[in-house]
Design a protein around this motif. Sequence first.
Motif, PDB file in Angstrom:
ATOM      1  N   SER A 138       0.843  -1.194   0.000  1.00  0.00           N
ATOM      2  CA  SER A 138       0.000   0.000   0.000  1.00  0.00           C
ATOM      3  C   SER A 138       0.876   1.241   0.000  1.00  0.00           C
ATOM      4  O   SER A 138       1.922   1.275   0.659  1.00  0.00           O
ATOM      5  CB  SER A 138      -0.915   0.034   1.231  1.00  0.00           C
ATOM      6  OG  SER A 138      -1.983  -0.859   1.110  1.00  0.00           O
ATOM      7  N   VAL A 139       0.442   2.263  -0.728  1.00  0.00           N
ATOM      8  CA  VAL A 139       1.098   3.564  -0.665  1.00  0.00           C
ATOM      9  C   VAL A 139       0.551   4.301   0.552  1.00  0.00           C
ATOM     10  O   VAL A 139      -0.661   4.350   0.772  1.00  0.00           O
ATOM     11  CB  VAL A 139       0.827   4.379  -1.933  1.00  0.00           C
ATOM     12  CG1 VAL A 139       1.441   5.774  -1.816  1.00  0.00           C
ATOM     13  CG2 VAL A 139       1.382   3.665  -3.153  1.00  0.00           C
ATOM     14  N   ARG A 150       0.166   7.886   2.523  1.00  0.00           N
ATOM     15  CA  ARG A 150       0.211   9.336   2.341  1.00  0.00           C
ATOM     16  C   ARG A 150      -0.242  10.013   3.623  1.00  0.00           C
ATOM     17  O   ARG A 150      -1.141   9.517   4.311  1.00  0.00           O
ATOM     18  CB  ARG A 150      -0.689   9.770   1.178  1.00  0.00           C
ATOM     19  CG  ARG A 150      -0.316   9.152  -0.157  1.00  0.00           C
ATOM     20  CD  ARG A 150      -1.195   9.696  -1.272  1.00  0.00           C
ATOM     21  NE  ARG A 150      -1.013   8.940  -2.510  1.00  0.00           N
ATOM     22  CZ  ARG A 150      -0.034   9.158  -3.378  1.00  0.00           C
ATOM     23  NH1 ARG A 150       0.854  10.108  -3.137  1.00  0.00           N
ATOM     24  NH2 ARG A 150       0.053   8.437  -4.489  1.00  0.00           N
ATOM     25  N   ARG A 187      10.735   2.515  -1.273  1.00  0.00           N
ATOM     26  CA  ARG A 187      10.655   3.823  -1.916  1.00  0.00           C
ATOM     27  C   ARG A 187      11.079   3.716  -3.382  1.00  0.00           C
ATOM     28  O   ARG A 187      11.771   2.772  -3.774  1.00  0.00           O
ATOM     29  CB  ARG A 187      11.532   4.845  -1.184  1.00  0.00           C
ATOM     30  CG  ARG A 187      11.005   5.200   0.201  1.00  0.00           C
ATOM     31  CD  ARG A 187      11.872   6.253   0.879  1.00  0.00           C
ATOM     32  NE  ARG A 187      11.249   6.782   2.098  1.00  0.00           N
ATOM     33  CZ  ARG A 187      11.335   6.206   3.279  1.00  0.00           C
ATOM     34  NH1 ARG A 187      12.019   5.088   3.413  1.00  0.00           N
ATOM     35  NH2 ARG A 187      10.741   6.765   4.331  1.00  0.00           N
ATOM     36  N   ARG A 232       7.705   7.929  -6.802  1.00  0.00           N
ATOM     37  CA  ARG A 232       6.770   8.357  -5.767  1.00  0.00           C
ATOM     38  C   ARG A 232       7.398   9.340  -4.777  1.00  0.00           C
ATOM     39  O   ARG A 232       6.711  10.171  -4.207  1.00  0.00           O
ATOM     40  CB  ARG A 232       6.229   7.148  -5.011  1.00  0.00           C
ATOM     41  CG  ARG A 232       5.344   6.252  -5.868  1.00  0.00           C
ATOM     42  CD  ARG A 232       4.658   5.201  -5.016  1.00  0.00           C
ATOM     43  NE  ARG A 232       3.728   4.410  -5.820  1.00  0.00           N
ATOM     44  CZ  ARG A 232       4.063   3.355  -6.529  1.00  0.00           C
ATOM     45  NH1 ARG A 232       5.326   2.954  -6.552  1.00  0.00           N
ATOM     46  NH2 ARG A 232       3.159   2.697  -7.229  1.00  0.00           N
ATOM     47  N   ALA A 237       5.413   9.617  -0.447  1.00  0.00           N
ATOM     48  CA  ALA A 237       4.473   8.515  -0.665  1.00  0.00           C
ATOM     49  C   ALA A 237       5.223   7.175  -0.658  1.00  0.00           C
ATOM     50  O   ALA A 237       5.330   6.501  -1.689  1.00  0.00           O
ATOM     51  CB  ALA A 237       3.721   8.705  -1.978  1.00  0.00           C
ATOM     52  N   PRO A 238       5.754   6.781   0.494  1.00  0.00           N
ATOM     53  CA  PRO A 238       6.440   5.493   0.567  1.00  0.00           C
ATOM     54  C   PRO A 238       5.455   4.338   0.394  1.00  0.00           C
ATOM     55  O   PRO A 238       4.260   4.474   0.660  1.00  0.00           O
ATOM     56  CB  PRO A 238       7.036   5.496   1.978  1.00  0.00           C
ATOM     57  CG  PRO A 238       6.114   6.391   2.760  1.00  0.00           C
ATOM     58  CD  PRO A 238       5.702   7.458   1.798  1.00  0.00           C
ATOM     59  N   VAL A 239       5.978   3.216  -0.074  1.00  0.00           N
ATOM     60  CA  VAL A 239       5.163   2.014  -0.213  1.00  0.00           C
ATOM     61  C   VAL A 239       5.400   1.138   1.018  1.00  0.00           C
ATOM     62  O   VAL A 239       6.544   0.831   1.367  1.00  0.00           O
ATOM     63  CB  VAL A 239       5.529   1.238  -1.491  1.00  0.00           C
ATOM     64  CG1 VAL A 239       4.774  -0.092  -1.544  1.00  0.00           C
ATOM     65  CG2 VAL A 239       5.220   2.073  -2.728  1.00  0.00           C
ATOM     66  N   GLU A 259      -3.381   3.518   0.165  1.00  0.00           N
ATOM     67  CA  GLU A 259      -3.900   3.199  -1.168  1.00  0.00           C
ATOM     68  C   GLU A 259      -3.277   1.875  -1.614  1.00  0.00           C
ATOM     69  O   GLU A 259      -2.070   1.783  -1.835  1.00  0.00           O
ATOM     70  CB  GLU A 259      -3.543   4.311  -2.151  1.00  0.00           C
ATOM     71  CG  GLU A 259      -4.056   5.685  -1.732  1.00  0.00           C
ATOM     72  CD  GLU A 259      -3.452   6.806  -2.564  1.00  0.00           C
ATOM     73  OE1 GLU A 259      -2.755   6.485  -3.568  1.00  0.00           O
ATOM     74  OE2 GLU A 259      -3.658   7.985  -2.217  1.00  0.00           O
ATOM     75  N   LEU A 293      -1.940  -1.318  -3.574  1.00  0.00           N
ATOM     76  CA  LEU A 293      -1.299  -1.562  -4.868  1.00  0.00           C
ATOM     77  C   LEU A 293      -1.581  -3.000  -5.293  1.00  0.00           C
ATOM     78  O   LEU A 293      -1.700  -3.895  -4.444  1.00  0.00           O
ATOM     79  CB  LEU A 293       0.212  -1.330  -4.770  1.00  0.00           C
ATOM     80  CG  LEU A 293       0.657   0.117  -4.527  1.00  0.00           C
ATOM     81  CD1 LEU A 293       2.167   0.178  -4.324  1.00  0.00           C
ATOM     82  CD2 LEU A 293       0.249   1.014  -5.690  1.00  0.00           C
ATOM     83  N   LEU A 307      11.256  -1.407  -6.302  1.00  0.00           N
ATOM     84  CA  LEU A 307      11.243  -0.495  -5.166  1.00  0.00           C
ATOM     85  C   LEU A 307      12.455  -0.792  -4.306  1.00  0.00           C
ATOM     86  O   LEU A 307      12.927  -1.937  -4.233  1.00  0.00           O
ATOM     87  CB  LEU A 307       9.962  -0.676  -4.350  1.00  0.00           C
ATOM     88  CG  LEU A 307       8.644  -0.459  -5.115  1.00  0.00           C
ATOM     89  CD1 LEU A 307       7.470  -1.046  -4.336  1.00  0.00           C
ATOM     90  CD2 LEU A 307       8.432   1.021  -5.378  1.00  0.00           C
TER      91      LEU A 307
END
Length: 546
Positions: free
Chosen positions: A413-414, A416, A443, A447, A451-453, A480, A482, A507
Amino acid sequence: MVSQGVDRSESPAAGSAGSSSGILAEAQRRRSFAVISHPDAGKSTLTEALALHAQVIDSAGAVHGKSGRRGVTSDWMEMERQRGISVSSAVLQFSYRDAVINLLDTPGHGDFSEDTYRVLAAVDAAVMLLDAAKGLEPQTLKLFDVCRSRKIPVLTFVNKWDRPGREPLELLDEVEQRIGLRPMPLTWPLGIAGELKGLIEVATGEYTKFTRAAGGATRASAEVVAPEVVAADEPQFWSTAQDEIALLEEIGAQFDEKEFLAGTATPVLFGAALSNIGVARLLDALVDLAPPPSEREDAEGRPRALDTPLSGLIFKVQAGMDRAHRDRMAFLRINSGRFERGMVLTHAATGKPFATKYAQAVFGNQRTTVEEAFPGDIVGLVNANALRPGDTLYASGPIEYPAIPSFAPEHFSVARCADAGKTKQFRKGIEQLDGEGVIQVLRSDRRGDQAPVLAAVGPLQFDVVAARMESEFNAPIRLEGLPYQIARVTDEAGEAALSSQSECEVLTRSDGVKLAVFSNKWRMDVVIRKFPDVTFAPLLAGTVTD
């Protein structure tokens, strides 16, 4: 009420604990073990029942929401209390008889398998908890595989015998057939599951009758009853139990210490943690049978003697354990030597000094200053911002223990920041949770840091991150999802190759490792065939996650 601290007044090495013989004597007193189980098998309840029988607390609580009683001492996180599950490992250290117990309560939920794996790197034995009705479940099997790979001796406690369940011989057969451990019952139940009358000591035939305390909040009273009295009062149950014990003797189910320590057989005890029945016998078995600390191998495979200068492994980092303490604690398993508060250690990963002025013994979320510790002990090091799970600390003579591998994440997930004015808190929180190993942070240039994953073994990890970001850092986040399901380790060549591909990307993890993530196995296989010379290596084999 909690009685904290470890009483060393009866130590056989009193006055000479710093000598080689003193360190070895103190190490012999240590029993460090983890309780492992499938969710809802009663693990946290058993953990607290063991503390109750060691008389370090005067009343037991069960998981919040059951019978309206208070939460267990080891479940300190607000989410744990609200949901009635353990999502973080906890440490309870206390004295019992002449032993020093380091009891590690592990998460039962499969989404937190990685935390359990780290804990198993810090113990010398494990208690495998089975539900009398359900027996071996998928998570139990996976956790046992980790114990087997680490050669950790396992004791088995069949829990909830005061509720309807399966036949005891059927459960023992399942243990032997499915995980290859030869069961060696130490106690045997009188009465079927749901009608527990008491426990018989297999080796001596002694029978103990239990009277459950109101609500199970205090220790159940135990009374030894003569066999002839039991046979007269419960003729059918007594006859059945005697026939079953005779059968166990015929098939050679007697206790064998060598097989137990070799990990090919398991002592089995029956009881009911919620009613505090059979728990004292389990605690005695742990002291009498579980191995004390032994030499551990370094990253080069060389054994480190217990009486060499201090060394240890950081197996867990945790913050937010107590609202009154906004610090970060690293849990150090002492592998060799004598620890003294204030000593300056070397951080093997960086070569930098690490001061131990703020060293603590931990009992759930409660803590006391610890002045000394020995092999097998768990020490909490406060304000350990530079330490991560898998790091080694040592006093002299460079050493590094094998790193604790990271699991292959399956959910992405991202993250934010939900409030633009909380950007600083957002970055700090993500960095801290990454350092604790709560989540893997990835990262990419695409992004950026805003907005790290977040990558997780299970989706419940995202709930923990969101809850802690809001409560501890005052930085609510939006997540969010992915569409990725699989991760593989790659390199710069892999990053270049995937830059033009769909349903995948590369990533970078905070430790510099590059992860190629794919939408599904089919897409990954297509990419691997298209780029046969590019590295796409699996992470840690899914011992407890597949």
